[in-house]
Design a protein around this motif. Sequence first.
Motif: not given
Length: 589
Positions: A131-155
């Motif tokens: 939250e303190t270092k990587y929130r809303d900065i410029i870079g590559l998206p960081y994907i966690a398990t909660k951001d992944v669906g169950y197959g055909f849904e978009k990340v």
Amino acid sequence: MTKLSLWGTKIFMTISKSKTATIELLDQYFTTAFSAPEGIPKLRELILSLAMQGQLVPQNPDDKPARELLKDIQAEKQRLIKEGKLKKSDPLPEITPDEIPYDIPDTWEWVRLGDMGNIFNGNSINSKIKETKYRDIIGLPYIATKDVGYGFEKVDYENGIFIPKNEDKFKIAHNGSILICSEGGSAGKKCGLIDRDICFGNKLFANEPFAKISSKFILCIYLTPFFKVLFTNSMTGIIGGISINKFIKLLIPLPPLEEQKRIVERIESLMDKCDRLQDFHQQREAIRLKMQLAVGDKLLNAPDKQTFNEAWQFMANNFETLYSVKENVKELRKVILQLAVMGKLVPQDTRDRSARELLRDIEAEKQRLIKEGKIKPQKPLPAITPDEIPYDIPDTWEWVRVINVVDVGTGSTPTKSNSEYYNGTIPWYTSSATNNLFAEKPNIFITDKAIQETNCKVFPTGSLIVALYGQGKTRGQISEIIISGATNQAIAAMIFFESSKGIKKYLKYYFLKIYDEIRSLAEGGAQPNLNIGKIKNIPIPLPPLEEQKRIVEKVDKMMKLCDELEEKITAQTDTQTRLLYSTIAQILP
């Protein structure tokens, strides 16, 4: 043929035109089989299973076979190792005949998952640093398990966490990689395809396929029942997870490259049809629910007898359509109870003694029992205010409080340190006794000594008990004790007078109707509780005694009808499910 059956037949005619008997079977049973609760998910699984057996699209003899593709993969791996882009690894074990689960086309090959792509896990980040270092900065998206669906849904790339490209400690999964959760409750279930470069969490595996292998094809493999079983069987640990070492050894079928593309296109087309089929189901159920709620509302709020009768007749004429799923039957039960306690379920009879006269009989008996010292006098109760009256009732009815018609008491828990209080002959009920409408015989019995020396007292057979607090849905539940006994302090017991015994069944139904309202009266923190005073003061719409009997008789009949409806729905569902699995069994080899 229904629209639903037509869609189903079209789906399967595109799957296999050679299986004429199967097509006829599906045409005959599709609506029944795939209307089962798990019908559409099973249809999706069937499509994926057929795809991975080489039965979804025809083979093309001009395609470069998978064994040639394996040579291309090996050449690419050697080049990447030489360029320092891939670490050299030990060869994976050869596939033995015992491992091969089913036959595949001659142009396909069984392979280890790790031979098909570069597989690696991501990096964890401390939540505070995230939250303190990587929130809303410029870079590559960081994907966690909660951001992944169950197959055909978009990340979901919009979680607000980004990793600067110059931070070498973070691994990067490139556009086209396939993610799958490796640990926890979502392991093997959550997976998805990325359309951009990302960084990702350590509970995810990324798979970057070699030799232009279709990423969507690999994703489809992840979604098959066969792969999920392999994955689950390889999981270990209390939390549940799979190591990369085990993951890369999982078996997958590999078709020629061109056939992979055709398979993916066909799967996407059929899944689109499944989506439309699912939408059709959902829209139909939404219409059914809307109709059912509208009928219930009209019955409850009918301004005159004619409007009520019209709504009742509509419900009768469309009964099986309105109440063909258990959720709607549950709502029907609520409507029945609401109509009952509003005086709308049975007609009034001017020959009945009024509720006011019944109250006079009860009050006279109470005064006699007080005089005889059998019950204690009650403090005068406040009059029921207009704000406490939720709806109008017939002129022959009265709004009263619980304590106006029954005596209310509670019990206690004799100290466990005194062995003379337990293993007696007197049943001792706790709040769990209210889990059934008629309380089962308890496991604990107390002694006469416990009754004499503690606040416990014996309540007679037929008393109604209400849970004042308890785990889950217990609080507010009502039951009837069929064997006289004592209770603990988590129960309020309602004891009937001779003149009020006829009220019991009606009162029980009323408490079932106001279950949610009773629960809302509770106070407290982690385990909210009622108190006996709140139970005593609950307002009740009291009908004449003879009308109560008619109400109870009608409610009994309608609740029995609801029971039969639910049994019929269960039987239909069982039939649909059996047909579903029978149909699938005849399609799959």
